[in-house]
Design an enzyme around this catalytic site. Structure first.
Site, PDB file in Angstrom:
ATOM      1  N   HIS A 147      -3.255 -11.923 -26.645  1.00  0.00           N
ATOM      2  CA  HIS A 147      -2.391 -10.477 -27.259  1.00  0.00           C
ATOM      3  C   HIS A 147      -3.930  -8.909 -26.600  1.00  0.00           C
ATOM      4  CE1 HIS A 147       0.037 -11.601 -30.499  1.00  0.00           C
ATOM      5  NE2 HIS A 147      -1.662 -12.964 -30.778  1.00  0.00           N
ATOM      6  N   SER A 165      -5.827   5.840  -1.543  1.00  0.00           N
ATOM      7  CA  SER A 165      -4.278   6.565  -2.272  1.00  0.00           C
ATOM      8  C   SER A 165      -4.571   7.307  -0.650  1.00  0.00           C
ATOM      9  CB  SER A 165      -4.485   6.886  -3.950  1.00  0.00           C
ATOM     10  OG  SER A 165      -3.976   8.064  -3.642  1.00  0.00           O
ATOM     11  N   LYS A 193      -9.329   5.770  -4.167  1.00  0.00           N
ATOM     12  CA  LYS A 193      -9.119   4.976  -5.386  1.00  0.00           C
ATOM     13  C   LYS A 193      -8.841   3.431  -4.205  1.00  0.00           C
ATOM     14  CE  LYS A 193      -5.778   5.291  -7.750  1.00  0.00           C
ATOM     15  NZ  LYS A 193      -6.254   4.741  -8.701  1.00  0.00           N
ATOM     16  N   GLU A 228       0.676  -6.389  -7.824  1.00  0.00           N
ATOM     17  CA  GLU A 228       1.157  -6.073  -8.394  1.00  0.00           C
ATOM     18  C   GLU A 228       2.610  -6.176  -7.074  1.00  0.00           C
ATOM     19  OE1 GLU A 228      -0.974  -1.748  -8.098  1.00  0.00           O
ATOM     20  OE2 GLU A 228       0.676  -1.310  -8.502  1.00  0.00           O
TER      21      GLU A 228
END
Ligand code: ARG
Length: 491
Positions: free
Chosen positions: A154, A275, A281, A288
């Site tokens: 979880h 970014s 970043k 992804e």
């Protein structure tokens, strides 16, 4: 475009909807191989004069070279790969070209092409999957693999495990994917060629011979089935959907692990982005995107199944819609593998941030319960006592291993001093010695099993490539070949 008895050409938009040349470029090599096998067989059984068959074979071989050199483009006005090949051959050879389609239909042709294409595609994917399994194994058996981290259920701290077990487990999933693709490939044994449009042929075709020349085991047993069967495409899309689910699970762990708060993995520069606005970043965009690829992969499987649902037997034009789904599924999986493999090979796996010693992050609690159970305390009672103890004021958020011994022995009087000693965090995983568990020995067994199965997969795939290359080369032998052959020979 085949217009036969019609006086007017196909409507423009209708042609746009029906032509499949863009996707069919993936079938050219298979189509030419099929045509060479067919032409040779026609010559062997006397359906074509041997000199005609020989010229056809040379013409097809020349087209193969043109394809390899990028000099053969499919004309959309000719609808599909089959009519393009036939028309180009006829342009080059005249009447001989017009003889090629003897005893054949585009329906059995496209079914055959798809199987020949899929066989190659599966071999390619099996090999790429082997590469990913190898990269995961290398990371899992390297120094980083021996670090222990908190395993999650979880996404909450559960019990400590070795990084090697986590990476080895992802390797195991991809190994199963490769084995699944192999079993699909090993069932591609029945050659559709010679099934005609739906009912076979009145000409004395030698179907066993074309099956053999194309590297199949035998001719398919029902012409009605052969022209409509797309089971292999569906099975491949199902296996690729599952692969993409496995890839998305790994990608998600990379995304999470790369969060500075978690700090378990650092992806190498070629696999992160930054970014346009925030200069600090380091974004895991590629992970992804791999996570997201599973969505269209599942869509392609359901789209293909939905297209097939309710189709009556034999060829229906709907079947054409399945082709781009399959080709795209294969191409996207190849791309995902080509990114994921070096992403893993170049990633740095870190020990991770130590979990804060809070009652809900106390991974030794299970060990304490197990020791009470070993002393005869019923499991439920032991679980309840440990839970209460951890949440109680005396523990005050400290880790079990940091608590004073008398506090522990006061709460758990049935346990002796040895049973109240907890190993350092990094060694906790050693306690779970069940087969397949978290101990180092169990992880070594896991890795050994993956190595063995991966080796078997690789040997099988290279053997199959050699076998196919032999049959492919058989077509380059002087023509006409000997008339006798073992008609059921496969190996
Ligand atoms: N382009 C077709 C396909 O890909 C080939 C078979 C066409 N057959 C026909 N009767 N129109 O499925």
């Amino acid at each position: 475009m085949l217009r036969g008895r019609f006086s007017r050409p196909l409507d423009r938009a209708a042609l746009a909807l029906s032509e499949s040349t863009a996707e069919d470029r993936r079938l050219i090599r298979a189509d030419l191989w099929g045509s060479r096998a067919h032409a040779r067989m026609l010559g062997e059984v006397g359906l074509l004069p041997v000199p005609s068959a020989r010229r056809l074979d040379r013409g097809l071989a020349a087209l193969e070279r043109a394809v390899a050199a990028g000099r053969f483009r499919l004309d959309p006005r000719l609808e599909d790969v089959h009519l393009n090949v036939e028309s180009e051959l006829t342009r080059r050879l005249g009447e001989d070209g017009e003889r090629l389609h003897t005893g054949r239909s585009r329906n059995d042709q496209v079914a055959t092409d798809l199987l020949v294409y899929l066989r190659e595609a599966l071999l390619d994917l099996e090999e790429r999957l082997g590469g990913l399994v190898g990269a995961l194994l290398a990371a899992s058996t390297g120094p980083a693999g021996r670090a222990s981290v908190v395993g999650w259920t979880h996404l909450q701290p559960a019990q400590r495990v070795y990084v090697g077990q986590i990476l080895g487990t992802h390797a195991l999933r991809f190994l199963r994917d490769a084995e699944r693709l192999r079993s699909i490939r090993e069932r591609l044994t029945d050659c559709p060629l010679g099934s005609g449009a739906l009912a076979g042929s009145s000409l004395p075709l030698d179907r066993a011979r074309t099956a053999q020349l194309l590297g199949f085991a035998r001719p398919s047993p029902s012409s009605l089935d052969a022209v409509s069967d797309r089971d292999a495409s569906v099975e491949a899309l199902a296996a690729l959907a599952l692969f993409s689910v496995h890839a998305s699970g790994l990608a998600e762990e990379l995304v999470l692990g790369a969060m500075p708060e978690v700090g378990r993995v650092r992806l190498a520069d070629p696999f992160v982005t930054t970014s346009s606005l925030m200069p600090h970043k380091r974004n895991p965009d590629l992970a992804e995107l791999i996570r997201a690829e599973a969505a269209p992969a599942l869509g392609r499987l359901t789209a293909h199944l939905a297209m097939l649902k309710g189709l009556p037997l034999a060829y229906n034009r709907d079947l054409q819609v399945g082709k781009p789904l399959l080709f795209e599924g294969v191409a996207r999986a190849q791309l995902v593998l080509d990114v994921l493999t070096p992403m893993i090979a170049t990633a740095t796996f870190l020990p991770g941030r130590p979990a804060a010693p809070r009652p809900d992050a106390e991974t030794s609690s299970v060990e304490l319960v197990d020791r009470l159970v070993a002393r005869g305390v019923p499991f439920r009672a032991a679980h309840g006592r440990v839970a209460k103890f951890l949440a109680g004021p005396s523990v005050a958020g400290r880790a079990l291993r940091a608590l004073p011994r008398d506090l522990l022995s006061g709460a758990f009087p049935e346990l002796g001093p040895e049973e109240l000693a907890f190993p350092p965090e990094e060694e906790e995983a050693e306690l779970r010695t069940t087969p397949g568990g978290s101990s180092r020995r169990a992880v070594e067994r896991l890795v050994a099993e993956i190595r063995r199965r991966r080796g078997a997969s690789r040997r099988a795939l290279f053997a199959e490539r050699r076998r196919l290359a032999r049959w492919r080369r058989a077509l380059d032998r002087p023509f006409p070949p000997v008339r006798r052959y073992r008609s059921q020979a496969h190996k």
